[in-house]
Design a protein around this motif. Structure first.
Motif, PDB file in Angstrom:
ATOM      1  N   HIS A 153       0.845  -1.186   0.000  1.00  0.00           N
ATOM      2  CA  HIS A 153       0.000   0.000   0.000  1.00  0.00           C
ATOM      3  C   HIS A 153       0.883   1.239   0.000  1.00  0.00           C
ATOM      4  CE1 HIS A 153      -3.724   2.255   0.951  1.00  0.00           C
ATOM      5  NE2 HIS A 153      -2.942   3.038   1.688  1.00  0.00           N
ATOM      6  N   THR A 191      -5.311  -0.658  -7.342  1.00  0.00           N
ATOM      7  CA  THR A 191      -6.534   0.046  -6.977  1.00  0.00           C
ATOM      8  C   THR A 191      -6.204   1.427  -6.420  1.00  0.00           C
ATOM      9  OG1 THR A 191      -7.607  -2.051  -6.407  1.00  0.00           O
ATOM     10  CG2 THR A 191      -8.637  -0.029  -5.597  1.00  0.00           C
ATOM     11  N   HIS A 193      -7.383   4.914  -4.646  1.00  0.00           N
ATOM     12  CA  HIS A 193      -8.423   5.312  -3.695  1.00  0.00           C
ATOM     13  C   HIS A 193      -8.652   6.822  -3.753  1.00  0.00           C
ATOM     14  CE1 HIS A 193      -8.137   1.273  -2.092  1.00  0.00           C
ATOM     15  NE2 HIS A 193      -6.829   1.429  -1.945  1.00  0.00           N
ATOM     16  N   ASP A 195      -8.971   9.282  -1.752  1.00  0.00           N
ATOM     17  CA  ASP A 195      -8.842   9.759  -0.376  1.00  0.00           C
ATOM     18  C   ASP A 195      -7.855  10.925  -0.254  1.00  0.00           C
ATOM     19  OD1 ASP A 195      -6.575   8.298  -0.926  1.00  0.00           O
ATOM     20  OD2 ASP A 195      -6.788   6.885   0.733  1.00  0.00           O
ATOM     21  N   THR A 210      -3.557   0.761  -3.474  1.00  0.00           N
ATOM     22  CA  THR A 210      -3.305  -0.602  -3.004  1.00  0.00           C
ATOM     23  C   THR A 210      -2.783  -1.442  -4.155  1.00  0.00           C
ATOM     24  OG1 THR A 210      -5.041  -0.462  -1.324  1.00  0.00           O
ATOM     25  CG2 THR A 210      -4.348  -2.666  -2.001  1.00  0.00           C
TER      26      THR A 210
END
Length: 405
Positions: A153, A191, A193, A195, A210
């Motif tokens: 991550h 992936t 995100h 955020d 990720t």
């Protein structure tokens, strides 16, 4: 994206000279400036903005002419980043990082690797993102036959969803050996995100990512031959190169802040009622402040251009880069990074002194310039840049190549 119809770059010839490319960047910046405040407030994924960079050809600036690239050097790339950043710091950052990641194969990879990547990138107008944060060993790389598998991550991943390809970075399991590879951004297991929710640089798509078993062939491991890395001093030039991107990002944002503020002062700022002047542009403190800030900005721009010239000499002959030459260059980059940080923060803060209280209205968005500079200048402590310069002056000490110096 703006409702203003951008120029149809597809019907126009590709710029040939550095001046032509900088002029094109100015055209793109003019489009971005029309709704920069609204887009900053919305914080939406900048698909249209990146498409504009592609349509204008700016994404291919450093690519080989034979494959549709601009054939320009880093001096032009820095000026283009500065120009775009005047209008929109987020898009300026995206473009600057794109240039670095596009060049990463040349910095780290074998000739066969970088020639292939640069040709494909120019031909297909790839936009590069980067899932790279080497400060933490947060992505582990394992071998599976002829493949490498990235798992972990990353807290930051600039470019994420707007990129075509992503530069991955990880550490081989049980070792301190880092490895870089370029993979399609839609790779299975990758992936992104949504955020990224910071006060500035809101459209940079810098959220976390990720990596759940992202696979790539061993042959894509940059700089590895027969599973062994082939080191060169030039490999370590990635840090001063991207730090100069930062410098021009800050200078562009500061320049945009000054231009925007000056336009407001000319048309809307009111003179102080006790000053005895009918126009704000005749107020001595306002004239002095604009003169002071402009002189400071011009001085750092001149230093930035001079350091870019010095760096280009290293890029022109990668195999001849010595540790001494690399270290001396990093010191110069550290110096201009420190000055650009201070001046950009000062400019974006003090423009309110010469625009007035009404200029703090949210609808004007003048605060975005300071928010953008303040956010990105925290990338690494500027005190350590000054330390590099000080140690070099006092002891002739060269900065040790790290992920931040």
């Amino acid at each position: 994206m703006s409702t203003v119809t951008p120029p149809d770059f597809t019907t126009r010839p590709t710029p040939r000279t550095a001046a032509d490319w900088i002029a094109r960047a100015g055209e793109v910046a003019a489009v971005l400036a029309t709704d920069a405040v609204e887009r900053d407030r919305a914080g939406a994924t900048p698909y249209a903005e990146v498409q504009l960079l592609k349509d204008s050809g700016l994404v291919t600036l450093l690519g080989p002419v034979a494959h549709g690239g601009g054939g320009q050097d880093w001096r032009t790339a820095y000026r283009v980043v500065r120009e775009i950043s005047k209008a929109d710091g987020s898009i300026g950052q995206l473009l600057g990082y794109h240039y670095l990641w596009n060049w990463a194969a040349r910095l780290v990879g074998t000739r066969e690797q970088w020639e292939h990547i640069e040709a494909e990138a120019a031909r297909n107008r790839w936009f590069f993102g980067g899932a790279v944060n080497p400060r933490d060993k947060d992505v582990v790389v394992t071998e599976d036959g002829d493949d490498l598998v990235f798992t972990g991550h990353k807290t930051f991943s600039t470019g994420s969803k707007v990129s075509d390809v992503t530069v991955l970075e990880g550490v081989f399991e049980g070792t301190d050996r880092h490895v870089f590879a370029v993979v399609p951004s839609d790779s299975e297991g990758l992936t992104f995100h949504d955020d990224w929710d910071n006060i500035g640089q809101r459209l940079t798509e810098s959220g976390s990512v990720t990596l759940d078993g992202v696979r790539t062939p061993w042959s894509s491991a940059a700089g590895y031959v027969n599973k062994q890395f082939q080191p060169r001093v030039y490999n370590t030039l990635n840090v001063p190169t991207i730090q100069l991107v930062f410098v021009n990002l800050y200078l562009g944002i500061a320049g945009g802040a000054l231009e925007t503020a000056a336009a407001y002062t000319r048309t809307r700022t009111r003179p102080w009622l006790h000053g005895g002047h009918e126009r704000a542009v005749d107020e001595p403190y306002i004239v002095d402040t604009y003169g002071d800030l402009t002189a400071k900005l011009w001085a750092v721009e001149a230093l930035a251009d001079a350091v870019a010239d010095e760096g280009q000499k290293l890029h022109d002959d990668p195999d001849a880069v010595t540790e001494q030459a690399r270290g001396d260059f990093e010191v110069r980059v550290a110096a201009v990074k420190a000055r650009a940080t201070d001046v950009a923060l000062e400019v974006t803060n003090r423009i309110f002194e010469v625009t007035g209280a009404r200029a703090t209205a949210s609808a004007l968005g003048l605060d975005r310039f300071w928010r953008n500079v303040r956010t990105h200048t925290l990338h690494d402590p500027v005190a350590y840049k000054r330390r590099e310069v000080g140690r070099w002056v006092l002891e002739g000490e060269l900065p040790e190549p790290t992920w931040y110096s």
